[in-house]
Design a protein around this motif. Structure first.
Motif, PDB file in Angstrom:
ATOM      1  N   LEU A  81      -5.992   3.419  -1.052  1.00  0.00           N
ATOM      2  CA  LEU A  81      -6.280   2.003  -0.833  1.00  0.00           C
ATOM      3  C   LEU A  81      -5.404   1.440   0.293  1.00  0.00           C
ATOM      4  CD1 LEU A  81      -6.648   0.703  -4.486  1.00  0.00           C
ATOM      5  CD2 LEU A  81      -8.385   0.630  -2.696  1.00  0.00           C
ATOM      6  N   GLU A  82      -4.125   1.831   0.259  1.00  0.00           N
ATOM      7  CA  GLU A  82      -3.222   1.315   1.293  1.00  0.00           C
ATOM      8  C   GLU A  82      -3.619   1.826   2.675  1.00  0.00           C
ATOM      9  OE1 GLU A  82       0.311  -0.027   0.785  1.00  0.00           O
ATOM     10  OE2 GLU A  82       0.474   0.036  -1.394  1.00  0.00           O
ATOM     11  N   ALA A 101      -3.152   8.019 -10.155  1.00  0.00           N
ATOM     12  CA  ALA A 101      -2.991   6.601  -9.804  1.00  0.00           C
ATOM     13  C   ALA A 101      -2.384   6.477  -8.408  1.00  0.00           C
ATOM     14  CB  ALA A 101      -2.108   5.894 -10.831  1.00  0.00           C
ATOM     15  N   PHE A 102      -1.432   7.361  -8.126  1.00  0.00           N
ATOM     16  CA  PHE A 102      -0.772   7.321  -6.828  1.00  0.00           C
ATOM     17  C   PHE A 102      -1.758   7.641  -5.711  1.00  0.00           C
ATOM     18  CE2 PHE A 102       1.618   9.125  -3.330  1.00  0.00           C
ATOM     19  CZ  PHE A 102       2.553   8.129  -3.133  1.00  0.00           C
ATOM     20  N   VAL A 127      -6.504  -5.338  -5.779  1.00  0.00           N
ATOM     21  CA  VAL A 127      -6.731  -3.939  -6.154  1.00  0.00           C
ATOM     22  C   VAL A 127      -5.532  -3.082  -5.780  1.00  0.00           C
ATOM     23  CG1 VAL A 127      -8.427  -2.096  -6.110  1.00  0.00           C
ATOM     24  CG2 VAL A 127      -9.129  -4.415  -5.562  1.00  0.00           C
ATOM     25  N   VAL A 128      -5.003  -3.327  -4.584  1.00  0.00           N
ATOM     26  CA  VAL A 128      -3.822  -2.572  -4.154  1.00  0.00           C
ATOM     27  C   VAL A 128      -2.654  -2.855  -5.103  1.00  0.00           C
ATOM     28  CG1 VAL A 128      -2.116  -2.332  -2.328  1.00  0.00           C
ATOM     29  CG2 VAL A 128      -4.521  -2.512  -1.735  1.00  0.00           C
ATOM     30  N   PHE A 129      -2.470  -4.115  -5.432  1.00  0.00           N
ATOM     31  CA  PHE A 129      -1.397  -4.493  -6.354  1.00  0.00           C
ATOM     32  C   PHE A 129      -1.571  -3.787  -7.692  1.00  0.00           C
ATOM     33  CE2 PHE A 129       1.527  -8.190  -5.529  1.00  0.00           C
ATOM     34  CZ  PHE A 129       1.513  -8.030  -4.177  1.00  0.00           C
ATOM     35  N   LEU A 130      -2.808  -3.774  -8.143  1.00  0.00           N
ATOM     36  CA  LEU A 130      -3.097  -3.211  -9.457  1.00  0.00           C
ATOM     37  C   LEU A 130      -2.738  -1.739  -9.527  1.00  0.00           C
ATOM     38  CD1 LEU A 130      -4.252  -4.611 -11.834  1.00  0.00           C
ATOM     39  CD2 LEU A 130      -6.469  -3.677 -11.266  1.00  0.00           C
ATOM     40  N   PHE A 131      -3.175  -0.995  -8.531  1.00  0.00           N
ATOM     41  CA  PHE A 131      -2.930   0.448  -8.594  1.00  0.00           C
ATOM     42  C   PHE A 131      -1.466   0.778  -8.340  1.00  0.00           C
ATOM     43  CE2 PHE A 131      -7.445   0.742  -8.791  1.00  0.00           C
ATOM     44  CZ  PHE A 131      -7.616   1.815  -9.647  1.00  0.00           C
ATOM     45  N   SER A 132      -0.827  -0.016  -7.490  1.00  0.00           N
ATOM     46  CA  SER A 132       0.601   0.232  -7.324  1.00  0.00           C
ATOM     47  C   SER A 132       1.335  -0.142  -8.612  1.00  0.00           C
ATOM     48  CB  SER A 132       1.147  -0.534  -6.130  1.00  0.00           C
ATOM     49  OG  SER A 132       0.771  -1.878  -6.209  1.00  0.00           O
ATOM     50  N   HIS A 149      -2.080  -8.647 -13.363  1.00  0.00           N
ATOM     51  CA  HIS A 149      -1.544  -8.169 -12.104  1.00  0.00           C
ATOM     52  C   HIS A 149      -2.485  -8.377 -10.932  1.00  0.00           C
ATOM     53  CE1 HIS A 149       1.871  -6.707 -10.189  1.00  0.00           C
ATOM     54  NE2 HIS A 149       1.162  -5.910  -9.462  1.00  0.00           N
ATOM     55  N   GLY A 150      -3.783  -8.272 -11.220  1.00  0.00           N
ATOM     56  CA  GLY A 150      -4.747  -8.574 -10.163  1.00  0.00           C
ATOM     57  C   GLY A 150      -4.528 -10.001  -9.695  1.00  0.00           C
ATOM     58  N   TYR A 151      -4.156 -10.860 -10.646  1.00  0.00           N
ATOM     59  CA  TYR A 151      -3.895 -12.258 -10.340  1.00  0.00           C
ATOM     60  C   TYR A 151      -2.738 -12.401  -9.354  1.00  0.00           C
ATOM     61  CZ  TYR A 151      -1.316 -16.549 -11.144  1.00  0.00           C
ATOM     62  OH  TYR A 151      -0.594 -17.670 -10.963  1.00  0.00           O
TER      63      TYR A 151
END
Lengths: 152, 361
Positions: free
Chosen positions: B251-252, B244-245, B200-205, B177-179
């Motif tokens: 991050l966002e 996680a949220f 990182v944002v993608f990962l945590f979302s 997902h980081g990819y």
């Protein structure tokens, strides 16, 4: 006799399956990749020769000038002077090679001129552009304009 | 032309008027995110020994598999010519992140997920093979690779290898997902995407959406089976979801504050987007990661590189990249999950892994 893998035979089978799949893929790959791929870059090197063998469809302005009087006095300084003959008249290598049998098609100026001159907001304002129906009704462009020396 | 121009506001370059990355490209990071998130939840139990989430362990793995199988389909549908995607494997182009997706995907599917599910289910598969007859028996014997060994030692080895695979799987899920975030983050021409924070944002979302999905699937499946939901399990999942949220949200906000403070040439354009076009979607972002994916993929294409104009995205319905295929693609993983649950019921070996027991039916 000790059997270190006795309880892990299923894992060996799994690994074997992956190995077979991997080797199978490599065999398939060597069969599917065309010869010459990667020699010169990320493409098949033979593609260059293939392209070089393709018969040219355009003859070029020089070939036109061998027979036709391009009327330099018409074209010189005209807005279309830099445009190649075949940009409007179409690819005519066949005609250049055999002028008698291969005759260039007649041009429909209304659609041809619109290719460049139809009004469009994305074009710069200085560029001549018209909405053909408003500009000329049903008339063809070359009834008023001379394409080889544009401007009314 | 006129109908296209009607949707433009301000100055747009001609190639920007029509969006090229459609709703399907929103779906793709969304689905891979669900996969990564579901897997992270599964690894909570396996690697971090969070016993409370155990009832969802297998369900999470199957959910990840079902969604992973569907993940490339939006891309195939978007690009057309699905038969060509195999060529990524034949002639890998290592300096293109997009072209390497095939390997990231294959590694995660075959190297991690399938192996882990197989190891975890092996005992049940063997028991199923023993207790069934005819073609069903053959099917489960084939699934067990012909092995009948579920002695304590063999199961212990499975457990150890499975744990190792999960440990390898966590960075792999991050990689997968980081990819996807990296792909967007590295589009330097687009200020809405181009930030190293993107992976990182993608990962945590992804983690947020994946955990939420498994939680919902678990509740639905329990309800369908007429079983009571394990509230301790649900509370624990909800707690991790909240953590996680929080991280995702921080991050966002960090990203936004950074953009505001940096205030580079693109900012006025982005600021306008944040304040108008996305007032609604911005609220939605807080509750739905899909809205976030939408904001990223579609939002990134709505403003002009001139920073002086905007366009709108018109989604078709029954077109190749319209709403209908998107909806079908979202239903498909649930159908696959249903099938997977039929073949490999998550509750078969419920409870003690590593001890031989008879199947409960």
């Amino acid at each position: 006799m000790p059997q270190p893998l006795k309880d892990a035979r299923h894992l060996v089978r799994m690994a074997g399956l992956f190995l077979v799949a991997g080797v199978g893929f490599l065999v398939l790959r060597s069969a599917l990749i065309p010869a010459g791929f990667g020699e010169l870059g990320h493409y098949r090197s033979g593609a260059l020769d293939d392209n070089a063998r393709v018969e040219p469809r355009f003859a070029g302005r020089g070939a036109c000038a061998e027979c036709h009087d391009l009327a330099p006095e018409e074209l010189a300084g005209g807005a279309h002077a830099a445009i190649g003959c075949e940009a409007c008249h179409g690819p005519l290598a066949g005609h250049a090679a055999d002028p008698d049998t291969e005759v260039p098609p007649a041009l429909d100026t209304r659609s041809l001129c619109a290719t460049c001159h139809a009004a469009e907001p994305a074009k710069p304002g200085w560029f001549p552009q018209v909405v053909a129906a408003e500009h000329a009704g049903d008339d063809a462009c070359d009834e008023c304009h001379v394409p080889h020396q544009p401007g009314v | 032309m006129d109908s296209l121009l009607a949707q433009v506001d301000g100055f747009m370059y001609p190639n920007e008027i029509e969006l090229q990355w459609s709703v399907l490209i929103v779906l793709y990071p969304y689905i891979t995110g669900l996969v990564a998130g579901a897997f992270i939840l599964a690894s909570l139990e396996r690697v971090f020994n969070v016993e409370a989430v155990k009832p969802t362990y297998r369900l999470a793995l199957l959910t990840a598999l079902a969604f992973l199988l569907v993940a490339p389909l939006p891309l195939q549908l978007h690009l057309g010519h699905p038969e060509r995607s195999f060529e990524m494997y034949l002639t890998p182009k290592t300096d293109s992140a997009m072209a390497m997706f095939g390997f990231v995907y294959l590694w995660y599917l075959m190297g991690v997920l399938v192996v882990e599910i197989w190891l975890d289910y092996r005992k049940d598969i063997v028991l199923k093979a023993r207790s069934s007859t005819g073609p069903v028996r053959l099917f489960y014997r084939a699934l067990a690779l012909g092995s009948d060994d579920i002695g304590p030692r063999a199961l212990e080895i499975d457990d150890r290898v499975g744990r190792f695979v999960t440990i390898v799987g966590i960075p792999s899920a991050f990689l997968l997902h980081g990819y996807v975030g990296f792909i967007f983050g590295s589009v330097k021409a687009n200020p809405w995407w181009s930030t190293p924070l993107m992976p990182v944002v993608f990962l945590f979302s992804a983690i947020v959406s994946g955990i939420a999905l498994v939680m919902l699937v678990y509740m639905t499946v329990s309800w369908l089976r007429g079983r009571t939901v394990d509230m301790t399990c649900l509370d624990t999942i909800a707690r991790y979801l909240f953590y996680a949220f929080l991280i995702d949200f921080s991050l966002e906000v960090l990203d936004l504050i950074h953009r505001m403070y940096e205030a580079d040439e693109s900012f006025k354009s982005l600021d306008f987007m944040v304040k108008t076009r996305y007032a609604t979607a911005g609220v939605l972002t807080l509750i739905g990661i899909f809205a976030m994916r939408w904001n990223v993929v579609i939002g990134g294409q709505l403003f002009s590189k001139s920073f002086l104009g905007y366009t709108v995205y018109k989604m078709g319905f029954a077109t190749r990249e319209g709403m209908l295929p998107a909806i079908l693609l979202m239903i498909l993983p649930f159908a696959i999950l249903w099938l997977l649950i039929r073949v490999l019921p998550p509750w078969l070996g419920e409870g003690d892994r590593g001890v031989v027991e008879t199947a409960e039916g």
